[in-house]
Design an enzyme around this catalytic site. Structure first.
Site, short mmCIF file in Angstrom:
data_model
loop_
_atom_site.label_atom_id
_atom_site.label_comp_id
_atom_site.label_asym_id
_atom_site.label_seq_id
_atom_site.Cartn_x
_atom_site.Cartn_y
_atom_site.Cartn_z
N HIS A 1 0.91 -1.16 -0.06
CA HIS A 1 0.11 0.00 -0.08
C HIS A 1 0.81 1.17 0.07
CE1 HIS A 1 -3.67 2.52 1.20
NE2 HIS A 1 -2.62 3.18 1.72
N GLU A 2 1.78 1.25 0.93
CA GLU A 2 2.58 2.55 1.15
C GLU A 2 3.58 2.75 -0.18
OE1 GLU A 2 2.00 4.68 3.25
OE2 GLU A 2 0.74 3.62 4.66
N HIS B 1 1.82 4.80 -2.50
CA HIS B 1 2.18 6.26 -2.38
C HIS B 1 3.28 6.67 -2.88
CE1 HIS B 1 -1.60 7.12 -0.09
NE2 HIS B 1 -1.15 6.30 0.95
N GLU C 1 -4.61 8.32 -2.44
CA GLU C 1 -5.14 6.75 -1.91
C GLU C 1 -5.41 6.11 -3.08
OE1 GLU C 1 -4.98 5.60 1.17
OE2 GLU C 1 -4.17 7.26 1.85
#
Lengths: 493, 493
Positions: A260-261, A264, A290
């Site tokens: 997930h990160e 980003h 997001e």
């Protein structure tokens, strides 16, 4: 030329924000407890200084003069962003900015321990102070922007978003999501899912995380991975600081947190270098941010083809066991199960966590509820949406998130707006590149990220959100793509 | 009251310097290579901003007004330090400050790799730029302070020190040190010293280092230990950032490096809290700082009684072997052997490394030699002092230190001034507490550090150096205590 003066001025601001970002990262990852007071004061000092710089009287003159100058389309977009940030900054008096920074640092720092100790009584007064100051912020912004207070907070993260639009898209979800949760739960009831048996040593989890980051293109020459109690992606585009947390009992959530990160991080690392340091070169909005992390996590990371790709690496680190087969990992990661923790939630129940927080923070900011009301309302909404009780369990209830501790009210909706955007991007990408599974199986991850770069990253804030999405997908944001994605993946429609 | 305005102004400066210190630590310990350009620009921006703040016109007015106000002795000392820093700051134009910061960051960053690659040709032009700008600094300071250029640089680290005084104390050393080196070398010739056999895993070295830091009172609630290519002690007094480097072939130098930096750290952590953020609350000078690190390293760390105390801990980490007996460790740590590397040098040959650098940097700053002359002169002086050749070996010769890369000319003498001060403090401490060996054996390390705190740490910059030393030891700096210490320890006089 006034426009050039504005660019130079923005470059100065960006450089000071660089130091703020690194010291904020350090505060969360490296700083010993005893350093917190001096750090909070130092960061508040810089925040005041930045505020003074952003609101310097000459900026307004330069903006007015630049509006009459001959600018390229990109420069014009940059000027628009400069104007927006300038308006945002000058709305607030310096003493309010400083007070909120100090109260936020204190609340966040104490929360790290208080959450572990389930100490609502200790946390509530700190949060109360942050809410009190955040209401002042919302009121001042609302008056100047002629919006309702919560809309004025949303505008900080999601320009153009409003309670009216949110109630519309979240209302759409409320129509079909509870039914889908029930349907998926019934379908998965008989499914045998094996739980991987640990322990999973931190060092191995970290090594695996670094490998997967490499696989999905994280540039280690421009970033690093560390540990913090609440994972985040900070730093600056040329030095992205990603964090995670490890639990030796299980690796599943940490691994997907890293993915997930990394979403980003790739957005930040992929922003156009020629616009770095200018507002037009920044990420478009929190929902778009997001959308990139959730694309990585949900559209890519949870895809059975991707899990097949990384399953051998997982077994290389933790040894062979049936639970680590690609098929079981796919069942594990796509298991829908109402739970207490937002960051651990599956993508079907996740919107419930967001809508709950949205309703609470909207009413908190607009004064319809108080901090003392939160635990009871949290409990009631968790029962209503997911059938779970949180009474007395603050740690896994209303104290689980970092966002409110520093006054980031208006941020939570971005998660579900991002999930909708990610789904919409996925179907557009499939029109251009073919179905995700075959893209992954053909080893075409670079093509997939090149598509995201061309459609999203390279445009930074050079386009407004609606235009960015329309260019990328053919339409503005619509919740129907998330519905199609969830129904396809979870009930095979 | 103007004095209060000055205090508030200093507090602001201190807070911004806090962020600078943390980002500087990050640059050396955490930052990936690709982040260097943006970081250098960001830190230069803050340096310019700090320079503007330090030289703001109103500061001069406040100082003039405060001189007529009724102040306590401590406030008066603070005002004196404020005046000194203000005079230092306003001597330099902002563009020179920025240019030197940028050139220094670039030179230092490239040096990390260039040193490994023995790349003098790559390093020399970067260093040349730093020297060119440092000469401008020295010239401007010299004109304004009416001193010779190198004295004007010394004043940045060692207020009151001069080439005349240095030539006197270093001249004293030159009379007896070469003879002592020869005498010790002869005495130690027949001595059997066992070399510990590795490998010594980094994790074990780190665990041992942390234990020894605890033993000598490092406060982990206000600091941490990390890794950098050149060890240093940075951060802020409430959050001290110590670094070391590990070599799995041997643990001896890293362990003593940690003890050295812990001496710096305890001084910083022990500065009077009520004066933090004010110039009078800062460490007195670099020589006093080095006196604390060298007290820890040489007077305490190399003392046979201390080595007896930590020998069991060393064996607990690395296993039993004859080389790790207390007696052999004492022989090992007190071995005198001319070598190429300053930071690895024993305390008898160390002054030779410093005097060599002092003579070179003095002549470099005053234009009598150029960067291109350094390698040959280095080689000649190393031969003259220690009988060693460094021709072609830049890595272990003139490229071994970080100091010149960022323009810290005038710093090197502080090491030997600090060694003299440490020896002088030790004999004074022994008059008050008894002989070092019995203090250590009686478990009275806390009393030893309480003495240093009362005599040095608590006075910060509230007293001038001469007065501080006279109060602590009964006299101003004298090289005879270092001579007595070295003769006592190494030739049993």
């Amino acid at each position: 030329m006034s426009y050039q003066q504005l660019e130079a001025h923005q470059r100065q601001i960006d450089r000071l924000q660089h130091l703020f970002a690194i010291c904020g990262w350090d505060q969360a990852t490296m700083m010993p407890e005893g350093g917190s007071q001096a750090r909070a004061e130092a960061m508040a000092e810089l925040e005041v200084l930045l505020h003074a710089k952003k609101t310097a009287p000459e900026v307004g003159d330069w903006i007015a003069a630049a509006e009459g100058e001959s600018l390229s389309a990109a420069q014009q977009a940059n000027l628009n962003e400069i104007r927006r940030h300038w308006q945002d900054a000058r709305l607030l008096p310096a003493d309010l900015v400083e007070a909120l920074s100090l109260a936020g640092s204190r609340c966040e720092h104490a929360w790290r321990r208080q959450r572990q100790e389930n100490d609502w009584a200790g946390f509530a007064p700190n949060l109360g102070e942050v809410v009190r100051l955040s209401r002042d912020v919302a009121r001042l912004r609302a008056e100047a922007l002629e919006m309702r207070p919560y809309d004025a907070m949303l505008a900080l993260y999601e320009p153009g978003m409003s309670v009216v639009k949110l109630d519309q898209v979240f209302g759409d979800l409320a129509n079909w999501l509870p039914g889908l949760i029930t349907e998926v739960s019934e379908r998965q009831r008989g499914e045998a899912v094996l739980t991987p048996v640990g322990p999973f040593p931190t060092e191995q989890q970290k090594a695996l995380g670094l490998e997967v980051m490499s696989l999905i293109g994280f540039d280690f020459n421009h970033g690093r991975l560390d540990v913090s109690s609440h994972p985040f992606c900070g730093g600056v585009p040329t030095d992205v600081r990603m964090t995670t947390r490890y639990n030796e009992e299980e690796f599943v959530s940490s691994l997907m947190g890293i993915i997930h990160e990394t979403g980003h991080a790739r957005y930040e690392q992929g922003l156009p270098r020629e616009w770095l340091g200018q507002p037009a070169g920044e990420a478009r909005s929190m929902a778009i941010h997001e959308s990139q992390s959730l694309f990585c996590e949900m559209q890519l990371g949870h895809h059975p083809a991707f899990l097949s790709l990384i399953a051998p690496r997982i077994r290389a680190h933790f040894g062979e066991q049936p639970a680590l087969s690609a098929a079981n990992l796919a069942r594990l990661y796509n298991r829908v199960e109402p739970g207490l923790i937002r960051v651990d939630a599956d993508e079907v129940t996740y919107p419930a966590h967001v809508i709950l927080r949205y309703e609470l923070e909207r009413d908190l900011i607009e004064g319809r509820i108080e901090v003392a009301d939160i635990p009871e309302l949290w409990d009631a909404k968790m029962q209503q949406w997911l059938g779970l009780r949180t009474a007395g369990n603050y740690r896994d209830g209303c104290m689980q998130d970092i966002h409110w501790t520093d006054g980031s009210f208006g941020y939570f909706p971005s998660y579900t707006l991002g999930a909708m955007t990610a789904a919409q991007l996925r179907f557009a990408l499939e029109r251009d590149l073919g179905e995700m599974g075959s893209v992954i199986e053909a080893g075409r991850l670079p093509a997939l990220f090149a598509w995201l770069s061309a459609k999203i990253w390279q445009h930074a804030s050079l386009l407004p959100t609606d235009e960015l999405l329309t260019q990328a997908t053919g339409e503005t944001l619509s919740p129907r793509w998330l519905r199609r994605h969830l129904e396809q993946r979870y009930v095979g429609k």
